[in-house]
Design a protein around this motif. Structure first.
Motif, short mmCIF file in Angstrom:
data_model
loop_
_atom_site.label_atom_id
_atom_site.label_comp_id
_atom_site.label_asym_id
_atom_site.label_seq_id
_atom_site.Cartn_x
_atom_site.Cartn_y
_atom_site.Cartn_z
N TYR A 152 -6.86 6.55 -2.28
CA TYR A 152 -6.39 6.16 -0.95
C TYR A 152 -6.89 7.14 0.11
CZ TYR A 152 -2.90 3.95 2.18
OH TYR A 152 -2.26 3.27 3.18
N ALA A 198 -7.18 1.81 0.50
CA ALA A 198 -7.90 2.52 1.56
C ALA A 198 -8.72 1.58 2.43
CB ALA A 198 -8.82 3.58 0.94
N ASP A 237 0.83 -1.21 0.00
CA ASP A 237 0.00 0.00 0.00
C ASP A 237 0.86 1.25 0.00
OD1 ASP A 237 -2.24 -1.59 0.05
OD2 ASP A 237 -2.61 -1.36 2.19
N GLN A 244 -2.12 10.91 4.43
CA GLN A 244 -2.33 11.19 3.02
C GLN A 244 -2.73 12.64 2.78
OE1 GLN A 244 -1.59 9.06 0.54
NE2 GLN A 244 -0.85 7.73 2.16
N GLY A 283 -8.17 4.30 10.06
CA GLY A 283 -8.53 5.09 8.89
C GLY A 283 -8.26 6.57 9.09
N LEU A 285 -10.38 6.37 2.90
CA LEU A 285 -9.83 5.77 4.11
C LEU A 285 -10.82 5.72 5.27
CD1 LEU A 285 -6.13 6.96 4.15
CD2 LEU A 285 -6.90 4.63 4.56
N ALA A 304 -5.59 8.55 6.89
CA ALA A 304 -6.11 9.71 6.17
C ALA A 304 -5.30 10.96 6.52
CB ALA A 304 -7.59 9.92 6.50
#
Length: 466
Positions: A60, A115, A24, A405, A398, A64, A402
């Protein structure tokens, strides 16, 4: 309820989860060095070429939160296996693309699959390993593989490009397929099957997912087209409206997708803020330094990617040890020292660039940068997950991913804007961009240092209080 597999079974489960995490993270950066070859063969214009990279980040980062909550409701193992299978299929399909749109579509599907895979994998790790030193070591290994995958992505992409740019898309498929073949016999079974379907917060999902997608799209587009572009500010305005609607929905929903009280957990919120800013500073530095090594010094794509290999090695070997330190002695000081080392590395780059041999510059920069990343990344994960119950571990994961990212996208857009504007003020664009990154890293160090020292409540206490 936490499973307690045999040491051998737990070790194999950790290996499989780390393999998926590595894939990933690797795919975020692995295709970047192959862009010139892609442009030559597919004839993609420069304006759309960057979306070969950004489409993955878009999927992604945008999915997420949905991925983490779906894993909590429908089963961590089930979601992990299905999403990893889609990731493998999209990887293989990527090797056969014949146009820019099909390449971008394959990358988008891989990002969406990641994700769902990433938060499910981290939640499974928390399920396999109990509290204490075993969990700390497992988190350290997991964090190190993710960080190593991201840092070494350009190195592996450069090596694969020597064979074919299509290899950068396909090379993760064999590992994903092997993981899929073994995982059903190793990973703990889901304890909840189908219970969440009737309780799923569709209103929340239908506001936050496009809201995050538009936000990631807007900040990514800003890096390429500028902040005045209609698609940049239009996407950002729409995302703000959707996220505001999401907050209203969640505050009134009986079983919300993201319980808003989770943001009252001091360690989780602090860790997410540090994750966003620290990763953003690193991505901004990597972007500008890569341009300098290729455009000014004239290094090849592979040589440029190899400049970041030492940092990846540091993360690979040191992150598990620092995770144990974070578990036993606290995370706040470790995060502050780690980001401080990174700030030092950026300052060294600014002071020494153009005055010493570039190879020595890379070495002096990568030592504190690699050690600092190895300290900060696992400390953030330990802090974020230390006050979270098992049934919310996917959601918390998540949120954390997140943050990485979206923070990377925001700071990259800001660094790109400064890089482009610097010559208009008589500044060197490379120095100006990394001065911004260094100043940001100093501020992050101060923010990390004032974080919560310890949790005032354990997960059970939070559950009772909420």
């Amino acid at each position: 309820m936490t499973n307690s597999p045999s040491p051998r079974g737990a070790g194999l489960a950790l290996l499989l989860l780390c393999a998926a995490n590595f894939l990933d993270a690797m795919d975020v950066s692995t295709i970047g060095v192959a862009l010139p070859a892609i442009q030559t063969e597919l004839g993609m214009p420069a304006t759309s070429l960057q979306w070969a990279v950004s489409a993955y980040v878009l999927g992604y980062g945008g999915f997420l939160l949905l991925g983490g909550r779906v894993a909590d409701l429908f089963g961590h193992r089930r979601v992990f296996l299905w999403s990893l299978g889609i990731f493998a299929a999209a990887s293989i399909a990527g090797g056969f693309v014949d146009s820019g749109p099909t390449l971008i579509a394959a990358r988008l599907v891989k990002g969406i699959a990641a994700a769902f895979t990433a938060p499910a994998a981290l939640a499974l790790l928390l399920s396999v390993f109990g509290e204490g030193e075993k969990r700390a070591k497992a988190l350290g290994v997991f964090a190190s593989t993710g960080a190593t995958g991201f840092v070494l992505g350009m190195v592996l992409g450069g090596a694969a490009t020597l064979v074919s740019w299509r290899a950068t898309l396909v090379m993760g498929a064999p590992v994903a397929i092997l993981t899929l073949a073994i995982a059903p016999f190793v990973l703990p079974p889901d304890t909840r099957r189908g219970e969440g379907r009737k309780h799923f917060d569709w209103a929340g999902a239908l506001t936050i997912t496009p809201g995050l997608l538009l936000f990631v799209f807007g900040i990514t587009n800003a890096a390429a087209a500028g902040w005045n572009d209609f698609f940049t500010w239009g996407s950002l305005v729409a995302s703000v409206v959707l996220i505001a609607l999401f907050l209203i929905v969640e505050s009134r929903h009986a079983d919300p997708m993201v319980p808003l009280h989770i943001f009252r957990r001091a360690k989780l919120s602090h860790a997410n803020a540090i994750a966003a800013l620290f990763q953003g500073a690193y991505v901004g530095f990597q972007f500008i330094a890569t341009l300098y090594y290729q455009d000014v010094i004239g290094w090849s794509a592979f040589a440029t990617g190899f400049c970041f290999a030492f940092g990846g090695v540091c993360v690979m070997f040191l992150a598990p040890r620092f995770a144990t330190v974070a578990q036993n002695r606290g995370t706040t000081g470790l995060m502050a020292v780690g980001v401080g080392l990174q700030a030092t590395s950026y300052i060294l780059w600014v002071v020494l660039v153009g005055h010493i041999d570039p190879i020595i510059l890379v070495a002096l920069n990568q030592i504190p940068l690699g050690v600092g990343y190895a300290m900060t990344y696992p400390a953030i994960q330990v802090a974020a997950l230390s006050d979270v119950e098992e049934d919310k571990s996917g959601l918390a994961s998540g949120l954390l991913f997140a943050s990485f990212q979206i923070g990377g996208g925001i700071v990259l857009a800001a660094a790109s804007a400064i890089f482009a504007a610097a010559p208009h003020f008589g500044w060197d664009p490379y120095v100006g961009g990394i001065v911004f990154v260094a100043l940001l890293a100093i501020l992050i160090t101060l923010l990390a240092a004032v974080g919560p020292k310890t949790s005032t409540l354990r997960p059970q206490a939070y559950q009772a209080a909420e």
